[in-house]
Each structure stands twice: as C-alpha cells, then as structure tokens.
Design an enzyme around this catalytic site. Structure first.
Site, PDB file in Angstrom:
ATOM      1  N   ILE A  54     -30.477  65.307 -38.875  1.00 13.63           N
ATOM      2  CA  ILE A  54     -29.441  66.265 -39.269  1.00 13.63           C
ATOM      3  C   ILE A  54     -28.989  66.005 -40.709  1.00 13.63           C
ATOM      4  CG2 ILE A  54     -27.094  67.079 -38.788  1.00 13.63           C
ATOM      5  CD1 ILE A  54     -27.577  66.191 -35.825  1.00 13.63           C
TER       6      ILE A  54
ATOM      7  N   ASP B  25     -25.338  50.793 -46.867  1.00  9.45           N
ATOM      8  CA  ASP B  25     -25.078  50.504 -45.455  1.00  9.45           C
ATOM      9  C   ASP B  25     -23.598  50.819 -45.214  1.00  9.45           C
ATOM     10  OD1 ASP B  25     -24.388  49.352 -43.021  1.00  9.45           O
ATOM     11  OD2 ASP B  25     -25.735  47.640 -43.269  1.00  9.45           O
TER      12      ASP B  25
ATOM     13  N   VAL C 137     -30.117  67.693 -30.299  1.00  6.11           N
ATOM     14  CA  VAL C 137     -30.770  68.167 -31.523  1.00  6.11           C
ATOM     15  C   VAL C 137     -32.120  67.463 -31.650  1.00  6.11           C
ATOM     16  CG1 VAL C 137     -30.504  68.535 -34.005  1.00  6.11           C
ATOM     17  CG2 VAL C 137     -28.459  68.314 -32.559  1.00  6.11           C
ATOM     18  N   ASP C 138     -33.152  68.238 -31.911  1.00  4.18           N
ATOM     19  CA  ASP C 138     -34.511  67.673 -32.027  1.00  4.18           C
ATOM     20  C   ASP C 138     -34.649  66.938 -33.361  1.00  4.18           C
ATOM     21  OD1 ASP C 138     -37.120  67.030 -31.749  1.00  4.18           O
ATOM     22  OD2 ASP C 138     -37.848  69.076 -31.460  1.00  4.18           O
ATOM     23  N   THR C 139     -34.479  65.632 -33.328  1.00  4.72           N
ATOM     24  CA  THR C 139     -34.548  64.810 -34.542  1.00  4.72           C
ATOM     25  C   THR C 139     -35.488  63.622 -34.272  1.00  4.72           C
ATOM     26  OG1 THR C 139     -32.691  63.406 -33.866  1.00  4.72           O
ATOM     27  CG2 THR C 139     -32.154  65.364 -35.180  1.00  4.72           C
TER      28      THR C 139
ATOM     29  N   ARG D 241     -24.403  57.689 -21.395  1.00  2.91           N
ATOM     30  CA  ARG D 241     -23.966  57.745 -22.794  1.00  2.91           C
ATOM     31  C   ARG D 241     -22.574  57.122 -22.931  1.00  2.91           C
ATOM     32  NH1 ARG D 241     -28.380  58.253 -23.590  1.00  2.91           N
ATOM     33  NH2 ARG D 241     -29.587  59.879 -24.621  1.00  2.91           N
TER      34      ARG D 241
ATOM     35  N   TYR E 199     -21.708  55.445 -26.474  1.00  3.89           N
ATOM     36  CA  TYR E 199     -21.869  56.540 -27.453  1.00  3.89           C
ATOM     37  C   TYR E 199     -20.739  57.556 -27.313  1.00  3.89           C
ATOM     38  CZ  TYR E 199     -24.173  60.463 -29.856  1.00  3.89           C
ATOM     39  OH  TYR E 199     -24.473  61.506 -30.696  1.00  3.89           O
TER      40      TYR E 199
ATOM     41  N   SER F 123     -34.931  60.492 -34.220  1.00  2.00           N
ATOM     42  CA  SER F 123     -34.378  59.458 -33.329  1.00  2.00           C
ATOM     43  C   SER F 123     -34.358  59.933 -31.883  1.00  2.00           C
ATOM     44  CB  SER F 123     -32.998  59.008 -33.786  1.00  2.00           C
ATOM     45  OG  SER F 123     -32.053  59.999 -33.562  1.00  2.00           O
TER      46      SER F 123
ATOM     47  N   ARG G 187     -31.809  70.342 -19.212  1.00  3.42           N
ATOM     48  CA  ARG G 187     -30.352  70.476 -19.350  1.00  3.42           C
ATOM     49  C   ARG G 187     -29.971  71.459 -20.473  1.00  3.42           C
ATOM     50  NH1 ARG G 187     -28.547  64.554 -21.953  1.00  3.42           N
ATOM     51  NH2 ARG G 187     -28.808  65.241 -24.107  1.00  3.42           N
TER      52      ARG G 187
END
Ligand code: NAD
Length: 245
Positions: free
Chosen positions: A18, A58, A180-182, A144, A147, A184, A205
């Site tokens: 993203i 970082d 989201v298709d990323t 999750r 997270y 990771s 889902r």
C-alpha cells in the site's frame, strides 16, 4: 495541476504494498514525496519516479526519525503506514510478539507524530494520516489478536490527535482497509501449512469475491492528503469491500 501540487509528504513503509502504491499516486498528483522504509533495495525502485526521494528510516528508532525531520522546513502531510501482522489468538501470542507488534504498529506512529507535529503547529497547518485496519475496534477477526489490538490503538491515537489540535489547523484521520493483495499478504498465505486452502479462506471472506488492490487504497490516500478532504478529521475511513458491514 495535480491534486497535491507542491505538497510536502513524508511517509513510512513505502517500499512495497500500500505504501508503494500511495507514494507513486502522491507523486503523480504533484506532491514532493519522501518515501521511507527499512528495505533499502526495494526502496531504490521508487527513486526513479519524478517527485519521490527515498530515505532509509526505521520508524521504531527515535534518533532516525529526528534525523529525517531535520531535512524539512515544513511538512504538509505525514503518512504513517508501517505495520506488522501477527497471526494467532491471545494464546498463540508470546510476550515478544505482543511487544514487537505494539512497538512497530503503535509506538512508531507515536514517535513520528511527536517529532513532526511541532513543524505543522508552527505553521498552523498539517495533515496526518495513519494506517489502521478494520481488524481493530471495528471488527473482531479470528487469529488477529495482537494486530487488532494495535490497530484499535491507532484509531484511538488518530481521534486523540485530531481532537487535541483541530483548532490549530491540524487534521488527523486513519484508513481501515479489509484484505489488500500485497506482497506481505502473499507471504502470510505462503507461510500457512496449506497455502492453497489459506488463499481459498481469504477469498471466501471477501463479500465482493476479491481482495482490495493497493492502488484502490492509494486513491483514498490521495483524497485524504488533498484539500478536497479539508472538512474531514478524526475519522476512520473504511475500505473493505463491505467486509465489516
Ligand atoms: N495488506 C493488507 O491486507 C492490509 C489490511 C489492512 C491494513 N494493512 C496495513 O497497511 C500497512 C501496509 O501493509 P502492506 O501489506 O501494504 O505492507 P507490507 O507488509 O507489504 O509492507 C510493509 C513495509 O513496512 C516496512 N517496514 C517494516 N518494519 C519497518 C520499520 N521498523 N521501519 C520502517 N519500515 C518498516 C517493510 O520493509 C515493508 O516495506 C500496514 O500497517 C498494514 O497493517 C494492510
């Protein structure tokens, strides 16, 4: 004239997913983007885009953030993207996993805002966007725990900053994507014992039958960064294909 012409934007986690899509979309709209990440190799791919400069930072390290901030007279938009997904319930989450998640997902945003906000206040103008998730206080999601706790904290941080500084020209909103298709996400699927089944579960889902793309989230990022959204602050912007409705 781009929708973000001349806006100075500093963002984290720009090397892939993203963040990368947003950095490119910001620059396309005329912004002057400083794209940061810890992944120097992947970050280099962005350096060829007009309007994007890259820095290895970082965001869990205060001294590195302070060194970055010294490069700017002013910043129009701060976009905090860096985040990590721990897979598991509370019983699967070791203290080290919990601490790592809170440090990267929440404390990094605390540090970035603390360092950059004074520059915005000096000009009575600033726009902060934080990356949260619908896996948070919005929706309970299986496996999750750490997270979602961290992303709920980001919603709280967002509203708190928005409320404290609204009269000083500061806006603060967060973005809450679904799946989201990323890169990771693909890595997390590959790390499951049965990746093909894991992919089927992720797709099952999705109420629209597909995942969100990073570019679709980037459209929302551009809108929140632009003056078009000037009357929007303290909100969580859901982009989840109806997952949480
Ligand atoms: N992909 C999804 O389905 C999804 C859904 C909702 C929310 N989000 C959130 O969106 C954000 C981006 O997710 P993504 O999947 O696009 O990205 P990603 O996980 O593919 O990439 C994350 C980037 O963060 C960088 N990073 C990691 N640690 C860092 C550190 N300490 N300092 C600086 N950079 C660091 C990595 O090098 C990487 O380039 C995250 O906050 C994530 O939680 C993602």
């Amino acid at each position: 004239m781009g929708r973000l012409e001349g806006k100075v934007i500093v963002m984290s986690a720009a090397a892939q997913g993203i963040g990368r899509a947003a950095a490119i979309a910001f620059a396309r709209e005329g912004a002057l983007v400083t794209a940061t990440d810890i992944n120097e190799e992947k970050l280099k791919e962005l350096a060829s885009y007009p309007g994007i400069k890259t820095r290895v930072v970082d965001v869990t390290k205060r001294d590195q953030i302070e060194a970055l901030a010294k490069e700017f007279d002013h910043v129009d938009v701060l976009f905090n993207v860096a985040g990590f997904v721990h897979h598991g319930s509370i019983l699967d989450c070791a203290e080290a996993d919990w601490d790592f998640t809170m440090n990267l997902n929440v404390r990094s945003m605390y540090l970035m805002i603390k360092v950059f906000l004074p520059k915005m206040l000096a000009r009575k103008s600033g726009n902060i966007i934080n990356m949260a998730s619908v896996a948070s206080s919005i929706k309970g999601v299986v496996n999750r725990c750490a997270y979602s706790t961290s992303k709920a904290a980001i919603i709280g941080l967002t509203k708190s900053v928005a409320a404290d500084f609204i009269e000083q020209g500061i806006r603060c909103n967060c973005i809450c994507p679904g799946t989201v298709d990323t890169p990771s996400l693909r890595e997390r699927i590959q790390a499951r014992p049965d990746p093909e089944q894991a992919m089927r579960d992720f797709l099952a889902r999705q109420k629209m039958g597909r995942m969100c793309t990073a570019e679709e989230v980037a459209h929302l990022c551009v809108y929140l960064a632009a003056d078009e959204s000037a009357f929007i602050t303290g909100t969580e912007q859901i982009i989840d294909g109806g997952w949480s409705m």
